[in-house]
Design an enzyme around this catalytic site. Structure first.
Site, PDB file in Angstrom:
ATOM      1  N   GLU A  75      13.121  40.006  38.595  1.00  9.38           N
ATOM      2  CA  GLU A  75      14.238  38.762  38.540  1.00  9.38           C
ATOM      3  C   GLU A  75      15.172  39.343  39.317  1.00  9.38           C
ATOM      4  O   GLU A  75      15.919  38.095  40.267  1.00  9.38           O
ATOM      5  CB  GLU A  75      13.493  37.911  37.385  1.00  9.38           C
ATOM      6  N   TYR A 134      18.540  31.325  34.239  1.00 14.91           N
ATOM      7  CA  TYR A 134      17.344  31.561  35.098  1.00 14.91           C
ATOM      8  C   TYR A 134      16.373  32.592  34.461  1.00 14.91           C
ATOM      9  O   TYR A 134      15.790  33.036  33.825  1.00 14.91           O
ATOM     10  CB  TYR A 134      17.514  31.231  36.666  1.00 14.91           C
ATOM     11  N   ASP A 156      14.968  27.883  39.651  1.00 19.73           N
ATOM     12  CA  ASP A 156      15.761  28.402  41.221  1.00 19.73           C
ATOM     13  C   ASP A 156      15.312  27.391  42.377  1.00 19.73           C
ATOM     14  O   ASP A 156      15.387  26.279  42.206  1.00 19.73           O
ATOM     15  CB  ASP A 156      14.658  29.746  41.152  1.00 19.73           C
ATOM     16  N   CYS A 158       5.035  24.990  48.837  1.00 13.40           N
ATOM     17  CA  CYS A 158       5.618  23.900  49.248  1.00 13.40           C
ATOM     18  C   CYS A 158       7.084  24.514  50.067  1.00 13.40           C
ATOM     19  O   CYS A 158       8.339  24.502  49.270  1.00 13.40           O
ATOM     20  CB  CYS A 158       6.028  23.066  48.230  1.00 13.40           C
ATOM     21  N   CYS A 163       1.473  21.055  52.677  1.00 13.91           N
ATOM     22  CA  CYS A 163       0.925  19.526  52.201  1.00 13.91           C
ATOM     23  C   CYS A 163      -0.641  19.921  51.905  1.00 13.91           C
ATOM     24  O   CYS A 163      -0.755  18.935  50.377  1.00 13.91           O
ATOM     25  CB  CYS A 163       1.103  18.323  51.987  1.00 13.91           C
ATOM     26  N   CYS A 169      -2.280  21.386  48.787  1.00 16.65           N
ATOM     27  CA  CYS A 169      -0.855  21.732  47.730  1.00 16.65           C
ATOM     28  C   CYS A 169      -2.533  20.997  46.285  1.00 16.65           C
ATOM     29  O   CYS A 169      -2.436  20.067  46.116  1.00 16.65           O
ATOM     30  CB  CYS A 169       0.523  21.326  47.336  1.00 16.65           C
ATOM     31  N   CYS A 229       3.259  13.933  44.438  1.00 12.20           N
ATOM     32  CA  CYS A 229       4.085  14.383  44.837  1.00 12.20           C
ATOM     33  C   CYS A 229       5.209  12.672  45.776  1.00 12.20           C
ATOM     34  O   CYS A 229       4.383  12.201  46.317  1.00 12.20           O
ATOM     35  CB  CYS A 229       3.483  15.325  46.732  1.00 12.20           C
TER      36      CYS A 229
END
Length: 509
Positions: free
Chosen positions: A139, A221, A239, A293, A300, A303, A309
């Site tokens: 990370e 985070y 994030d 995304c 889309c 997705c 959405c």
């Protein structure tokens, strides 16, 4: 709730224990099926008691409709304090996203470590600590860095320091060498300092966000990622990818950099995080933002949560585009800095300069521990006030060498060669640094011993290395570029046969 969220996704058997969430949600989000049933029972008991006491009129039945998600047309949202994911939305997003992630997650080395250790023995302290360590390293490396770039660095890091105890025994110079080229070098230093702190306090890896935040360099985070992925604490992560996904799910147009808006993104992410698979869900949310995304070209049609959405819904009935969310914030203008860099090479023999690859010794200076590129090695350099001509740059370098090394180019040494090599622009996040590079070849009166005797080590740290050691050092990309410019200059100046001509001659022979 557990069945609807997880068994629908077809991932986890019902017998698996589901830990209670540790984040505060709104009532509409966390209401479970048991709560609904218990509420109905209480209402029936109350109605029965009323009937028995009055025994006159039968009370009127009141139908309680299921909570539904209100359709909100949102084009400009200056305040998202009232925005919440309703219960139905939350269940659908969790199930859809986890099912998508189970079938589409990328095969990444840190995920292999975390998922493999979890399947082998999730309760063993050493195993969970190793899992947390791998998540931590990955990370931190992934911050501001592409996944494909990180993979190689992560594999080399884990090979050299497979556990937090191995890392705690490393030196800062070793860490900087390993980190060279990855950028944002402070991250590597914080990893080392954090590892030393954890080991000094007993070696047990902190398991909660609260405990992790006490480790220097671990922010909200990173703490959320470690706690949720390694220890299954039901906490969110936010994030850039998560901000983009949530902003589009709720069609939020507020400034994503505003502190109030950021807090609300954390709030919304906290409502979505799955209490039984928090780590997988957080990774799924980030994976969705990274692969589907995306900022400019979202897919889309592929997705898994396109049905929830709001940005996509708004785009179908207006000129607003999905990519209009979140709004783009103008970046701060880069500062322009200028520096004169002198690659100082010290020779023992004047005649050695006839060879392009000389055996000279190069001077390196260590930058201050705090600030830009703190604690890293570089060639002697001077920060200039702006664009400067050659004479001004030479004078600045001469003064620096005199002050720092007590080197007087007219008295204490002989100048074998001094040439302007060229310019190089190195771009940082907020700084555009233009470097004027020169090669300065010297022959000291008294050799290197004279130089070592004159330098005050309290004011500056320095060292001398030969070309072989310099080539293997973990230098920053900027310093490496400068050294490459010097090598190319020497090759072209001192090689009597140009490279192209040498290749043609070799082919003829």
């Amino acid at each position: 709730l557990y069945f609807q969220t997880h068994c629908v996704a077809g991932k986890t058997p019902q017998s698996v224990h589901c830990p209670p969430p540790r984040v505060e949600y709104t009532h509409s989000t966390t209401m479970s099926m048991n709560d609904v049933v218990d509420g109905k029972k209480k209402k029936k008991k109350t109605a029965a008691a009323t009937t028995s006491t009055t025994n006159k009129k039968r009370p009127r039945r009141v139908r309680v409709s299921k909570p539904k998600c209100e359709e909100k047309e949102v084009t400009i949202a200056g305040d998202i304090e009232d925005f919440n994911f309703c219960r139905d939305e939350t269940l659908e997003i969790r199930a859809s996203l986890l099912e998508w992630y189970d079938h589409n997650q990328r095969d990444l080395p840190w995920r292999r470590i975390s998922s493999g250790d979890e399947e082998n023995d999730g309760d063993d302290k050493d195993v969970s600590g190793r899992r947390a360590y791998a998540v931590w390293v990955s990370e931190v490396m992934l911050q501001q860095t592409r996944v494909q770039t990180v993979i190689g660095y992560f594999n080399r890091w884990m090979l050299k320091w497979p556990t937090i105890h191995h890392l705690a025994r490393a030196s800062l110079e070793e860490v900087n060498e390993m980190w060279a080229g990855l950028g944002y070098y402070r991250r590597g230093r914080y990893l080392l300092e954090g590892a030393k702190l954890i080991v000094e306090e007993g070696g047990g890896f902190p398991k909660t966000v609260h405990a992790l935040r006490k480790v220097r360099g671990i922010g909200d985070y990173t703490a959320g990622a470690i706690a949720s992925i390694a220890f299954k604490e039901a906490v969110p992560v936010v994030d850039g990818n998560v901000v983009r996904v949530i902003a589009r799910l709720k069609a939020i147009s507020a400034n994503p950099k505003d502190s109030v808006t950021i807090k609300n993104f954390w709030k919304l992410a906290g409502q979505l995080v799955d209490p039984c698979r928090p780590g997988d869900f957080n990774q799924a949310l980030m994976e969705l933002g990274a692969t589907i995304c995306t900022p400019l070209s979202p897919t889309c049609s592929a997705c898994p949560v396109s049905g929830q959405c709001h940005a996509l819904s708004v785009s179908r009935s207006s000129s607003v585009l999905v990519t209009d969310y979140p709004i783009r914030v103008l970046k701060a203008k880069q500062r322009h800095d200028y520096s004169a860099v002198s690659v100082v090479e010290i020779l023992e023999d004047h005649d050695m300069m006839v060879e392009p690859q000389s055996d000279g010794i190069f001077l390196l200076v260590k930058r201050p521990d705090e600030g830009l590129l703190g604690g890293l090695w570089e060639f002697p350099s001077v920060l200039l006030g702006g664009e400067a001509d050659l004479a001004t740059r030479k004078e600045a370098i001469d003064q620096f060498l005199k002050k720092s090394f007590d080197l007087d180019l007219k008295k204490s040494c002989s100048v074998v060669l001094r040439e302007d090599v060229g310019e190089y622009v190195h771009v940082f996040t907020h700084i555009r640094l233009k470097m004027y590079v020169e090669l300065l070849v010297l022959q000291l009166k008294g050799g290197m011993n004279a130089l070592r005797g004159k330098l005050d080590s309290k004011t500056m740290t320095w060292k001398s290395v030969d070309s072989k050691a310099l080539s293997s050092m973990g230098l920053t990309s900027g310093v490496r570029k400068v050294y490459t410019m010097i090598q190319k200059f020497k090759q072209e100046r001192f090689d009597p046969i140009p490279t192209k001509a040498r290749k043609k001659k070799t082919l003829r022979n």
